[in-house]
Design an enzyme around this catalytic site. Structure first.
Site, PDB file in Angstrom:
ATOM      1  N   LYS A 139      42.416  42.418  37.379  1.00 21.66           N
ATOM      2  CA  LYS A 139      41.328  41.726  36.695  1.00 21.66           C
ATOM      3  C   LYS A 139      41.080  42.217  35.275  1.00 21.66           C
ATOM      4  O   LYS A 139      40.348  41.570  34.517  1.00 21.66           O
ATOM      5  CB  LYS A 139      40.066  41.826  37.532  1.00 21.66           C
ATOM      6  CG  LYS A 139      40.130  40.942  38.753  1.00 21.66           C
ATOM      7  CD  LYS A 139      40.200  39.489  38.303  1.00 21.66           C
ATOM      8  CE  LYS A 139      40.055  38.540  39.451  1.00 21.66           C
ATOM      9  NZ  LYS A 139      39.938  37.153  38.977  1.00 21.66           N
ATOM     10  N   SER A 185      44.360  42.330  49.833  1.00 23.90           N
ATOM     11  CA  SER A 185      44.953  41.089  49.295  1.00 23.90           C
ATOM     12  C   SER A 185      46.407  41.348  48.888  1.00 23.90           C
ATOM     13  O   SER A 185      47.239  40.439  48.928  1.00 23.90           O
ATOM     14  CB  SER A 185      44.144  40.537  48.120  1.00 23.90           C
ATOM     15  OG  SER A 185      44.323  41.310  46.956  1.00 23.90           O
TER      16      SER A 185
HETATM   17  C1  LIG Z   1      41.699  42.191  45.189  1.00 22.00           C
HETATM   18  C2  LIG Z   1      41.963  40.850  44.585  1.00 22.00           C
HETATM   19  N1  LIG Z   1      43.041  40.173  44.941  1.00 22.00           N
HETATM   20  C3  LIG Z   1      43.327  38.954  44.460  1.00 22.00           C
HETATM   21  C4  LIG Z   1      42.506  38.320  43.561  1.00 22.00           C
HETATM   22  C5  LIG Z   1      42.833  36.930  43.080  1.00 22.00           C
HETATM   23  O1  LIG Z   1      43.165  36.844  41.738  1.00 22.00           O
HETATM   24  P1  LIG Z   1      42.873  35.516  40.916  1.00 22.00           P
HETATM   25  O2  LIG Z   1      41.385  35.428  40.718  1.00 22.00           O
HETATM   26  O3  LIG Z   1      43.587  35.691  39.634  1.00 22.00           O
HETATM   27  O4  LIG Z   1      43.362  34.338  41.714  1.00 22.00           O
HETATM   28  C6  LIG Z   1      41.364  38.995  43.160  1.00 22.00           C
HETATM   29  C7  LIG Z   1      40.427  38.365  42.258  1.00 22.00           C
HETATM   30  O5  LIG Z   1      39.282  38.780  42.154  1.00 22.00           O
HETATM   31  C8  LIG Z   1      41.072  40.282  43.678  1.00 22.00           C
HETATM   32  O6  LIG Z   1      39.969  40.969  43.327  1.00 22.00           O
END
Ligand SMILES: Cc1ncc(COP(=O)(O)O)c(C=O)c1O
Length: 318
Positions: free
Chosen positions: A61, A278
């Site tokens: 981020k 994630s």
């Molecule tokens: C831990 C985590 N994984 C994945 C994402 C997804 O990324 P994006 O918002 O670019 O789709 C985020 C977004 O906040 C995140 O904090």
């Protein structure tokens, strides 16, 4: 016993610091080949992970946060003394606070009240002002509250609006994508990334498909609306982000929370990668995809490290 006093090094004397600010450290993250969890694959299929926790605030981020701040400064929407407002479930807030506070901005965040105590402590320590919305309403509830606050006091806040702000995906278009092209020497064939705002997949993906239109973009989503994969959205049941363009996605793979946990544990135990949940979900989907390929260079984005999730019980489960 003689004690050796270390000799003063002359090596660094008189040198300027290499980086003027943390913003200079955003991006340029490593790409590593997954060895053990991918060893069953045919040698013609290569699986690489982009380690986004190497960014200064510890997640992917930092890229969109910096992109949004720079675009707002250029447009005259942010100046020292003003307050940046947005909704977040954690990482984007940590990135804003890390990069915006030092530039003289206040940071006001709307958060679901079920975020982990570690995140609340990190955000408060970084000087962010926090306001909580009902956890059951999830990230959509926090976003609605941020929108309402921005509308009620238009002069007071710069509403960063990560879900609808094109500077989000453009940051990935300008940085993550070119880095992957360079790091794979242009050989990348598939990009796999989770969908939250969709900025990572679509910004990076646009850069890769501009370079080679045959690159496939693979989205990862939780299998069901109620899930434990922090950062990812179940698009079918959520408010679609304004920057999300489903037509750009070649394939969507759904991953259960249990499978995400399992791959998160394997990344740590087998690869030495203590990643977040994630990241586990994305790696699980990337392995499933790689299993179906005869050849290819698959790149999976691992958004953050595991430290913020250590209070979750899944680490101990077999
Ligand atoms: C831990 C985590 N994984 C994945 C994402 C997804 O990324 P994006 O918002 O670019 O789709 C985020 C977004 O906040 C995140 O904090």
């Amino acid at each position: 016993m003689t004690v050796q006093t270390p000799r003063r090094s002359t090596r660094y004397r008189g040198r300027r610091p290499q980086f003027r600010s943390l913003s200079d450290l955003v991006g340029h993250t490593p790409l590593v080949r997954l060895q053990r969890i991918a060893r069953h694959l045919t040698p013609a299929v290569e699986l690489y992970a982009k380690l986004e926790w190497f960014n200064p605030s510890g997640s992917v981020k930092d890229r969109p946060a910096l992109g949004i701040i720079l675009a707002a400064e250029a447009a005259g929407d942010l100046a020292p003394g003003r307050t940046l407002l947005d909704s977040t479930s954690g990482n984007m807030g940590i990135a804003y606070a890390t990069l915006a506070r030092v530039r003289g901005y206040r940071v006001h965040l709307m958060l679901p009240d079920n975020i982990s105590p570690e995140r609340t402590t990190i955000l408060r320590s970084l000087g962010a002002e926090l306001e909580f919305t009902p956890g059951l309403e999830g990230s959509d509830g926090a976003a609605a509250a941020a929108r309402a606050l921005a509308a009620s006091q238009p002069g007071r806040y710069f509403y960063a609006n990560q879900y609808d702000n094109p500077a989000n995906w453009l940051a990935h278009y300008r940085t993550t994508g070119p880095e992957i092209i360079q790091q794979t020497r242009g050989r990348v064939t598939h990009l796999v990334a989770g969908l939250g705002t969709s900025g990572t997949l679509l910004g990076t993906g646009r850069a890769l498909t501009d370079y080679n239109p045959r690159v496939q973009l693979v989205a990862v989503q939780p299998e069901s609306p109620m899930h434990g994969i922090e950062g990812l959205k179940h698009m079918a049941s959520a408010r679609a982000p304004g920057i999300y363009v489903p037509a750009l996605v070649d394939r969507t793979l759904a991953v259960s929370t249990e499978d995400a946990y399992e791959t998160t544990r394997r990344l740590a135990a087998d690869e030495g990668l203590l990643a977040g949940v994630s990241a586990g979900a994305a790696a699980c989907a990337a392995l499933r995809l790689a299993d179906t390929l005869a050849e290819g260079v698959v790149v999976v984005i691992l958004p953050d490290a595991g430290y913020k999730y250590l209070s979750e019980s899944f680490w101990e489960e077999a």
